[in-house]
Design an enzyme around this catalytic site. Sequence first.
Site, PDB file in Angstrom:
ATOM      1  N   HIS A  51       0.744  -0.414   0.195  1.00 49.76           N
ATOM      2  CA  HIS A  51      -0.020   0.325   0.157  1.00 49.76           C
ATOM      3  C   HIS A  51       0.739   1.166  -0.105  1.00 49.76           C
ATOM      4  CE1 HIS A  51      -3.600  -1.671   1.396  1.00 49.76           C
ATOM      5  NE2 HIS A  51      -3.403  -2.517   0.948  1.00 49.76           N
ATOM      6  N   ASP A 158      -6.793   5.785   2.272  1.00 46.86           N
ATOM      7  CA  ASP A 158      -7.064   3.812   2.078  1.00 46.86           C
ATOM      8  C   ASP A 158      -8.135   3.965   3.019  1.00 46.86           C
ATOM      9  OD1 ASP A 158      -6.830   1.308   2.770  1.00 46.86           O
ATOM     10  OD2 ASP A 158      -4.657   1.398   2.061  1.00 46.86           O
ATOM     11  N   HIS A 394       2.265 -14.660  -7.300  1.00 47.97           N
ATOM     12  CA  HIS A 394       0.906 -14.511  -5.982  1.00 47.97           C
ATOM     13  C   HIS A 394      -0.011 -13.755  -6.351  1.00 47.97           C
ATOM     14  CE1 HIS A 394       3.347 -10.776  -5.054  1.00 47.97           C
ATOM     15  NE2 HIS A 394       1.835 -10.824  -4.303  1.00 47.97           N
ATOM     16  N   ASN A 398       0.354  -4.536  -7.216  1.00 53.11           N
ATOM     17  CA  ASN A 398       1.144  -4.202  -7.748  1.00 53.11           C
ATOM     18  C   ASN A 398       2.024  -5.395  -8.358  1.00 53.11           C
ATOM     19  OD1 ASN A 398       0.560  -1.885  -6.335  1.00 53.11           O
ATOM     20  ND2 ASN A 398       1.489  -2.705  -4.646  1.00 53.11           N
TER      21      ASN A 398
END
Length: 520
Positions: A51, A158, A394, A398
């Site tokens: 983040h 956020d 994974h 990003n």
Amino acid sequence: MILLYLEAGVSDAHHIHTKASRSELAAAVEMVASRVKKLRVLLIPFFATSHIEPYTELAIRLAGARPDYAVEPTIAVTPANVPIVQSLLERRGQQGCIKIATYPFPAVEGLPAGVENLGKVAAADAWRIDAAAISDALMRPAQEALVRAQSPDAMVADPHFSWQAGIAADLGVPLVSFSVVGAFSGLVMGNLMAYGAVEEGEDAVTVPRFPLPEIRIPVTELPEFLRTHLLERDGKDVDSIGKVSVGQNFGLAINTASHLEQQYCEMHTSGGQIKRAYFVGPLSLGAEAVAPGGGGGETQAPPCIRWLDSKPDRSVVYLCFGSLTHVSDAQLDELALGLEASGKAFLWVVRAAEQWRPPAGWAERVQDRGMLLTAWAPQTAILGHRAVGAFVTHCGWNSVLEAVAAGLPVLTWPMVFEQFITERLVTEVMGIGERFWPEGAGRRSTRYEEHGLVPAEDVARAVTTFMCPGGAGDAKRQRAMELAAESRAAMAEGGSSHRDLCRLVDDLVAAKLEREQVPS
């Protein structure tokens, strides 16, 4: 990790426009911009590197979006997370251009002092970071004190921090929620949270209020908060449980581009529940990547780039499972043996926190064919290197965006959070990847202790098949390269993402002018 924006049912939203046209508004802003000394924007990310880095990238882009405006971004983080921001700013050559403000992380039982990031905490204690992050009692006082001390003209926060809406309203400044998860995954989670249900005995759930084809997800592959919510809601009104009213904020920004998730971006902009939507990514595009077809240089490049320089084009498979995932020692052993058996060159990042050691004699047997990294890796440079032919990922958002920017096909191995949902976008919508786990290879779950073990022979088979010339990897590469070109165009001046970024600045400047009642 909790839901990134739970407003979603939320499938529908559109921009609210002023009476003036967009061009007229921009012209009006230009005329009075000289009267605005500066636009101070405070950005407040969640406590995870995945983040903090996109928020820092957004700050850099905001600072340069409108050269005629004095946009001054400030990143607000806790002390232990400052090095993450500083490191990225150094790599971007932006030291001193972006301000950093700090506020204290609360004392949390079970967390050692200085542990303030999901990537630094033991897997069993990660929930403590999450619990602290969403605690009004623990987290709000320090954040509110910082915001009031900074007195910004606008806030970007956020969605974890739901109280920021109240703080922004009290100060009379616009609040933009910035999601580091793509439009598709955010909408899936939001619709499941608002309208989803799992009947007793069912092992999968259908995403409600979503366009065809139907999307059905095993319960074991849902983020923890969703799994708990759907299984334990006990008949409660799901429309009112845990909603964060992002729709009441000034707007929603997402690190994505309209061409990557067009149908799902349109779901955000077609109804009316979100006032403004800005699709501003991929933010990291071109920031530090080696140009496709190029190497990393002879003197300044890190050792891993110099190692890649010695390899043939598209001959290396790169493996990295992010900063938050935990992989068992047994699975790491099977991965190591499978990579050895594949005969392919590989560059593999293993978190230092895993404290794993390869099987006896493995390093000697693979020799220069493989490189193992346990420290930070320059991922965008690696993905953009001519020698890399595939990426085992994974499915963190990003990493997906970085693969897209590099035009690189992927093998998907999701681990936690929303990664299993993002995998569906990558493989079924974008068409740039295939699942690493063959059907029946083992149970998949967001809980690492529930994972089935993928044996070495399946690892070797997946890698060799995907990397085979003329095979699946080459077929996916063509689509990936098309998306890379479209992404570069989106981020270039005049592209869709660049326009949305400029529109975001224009809208925040216009909001400031309206608050200050600057005469026209």
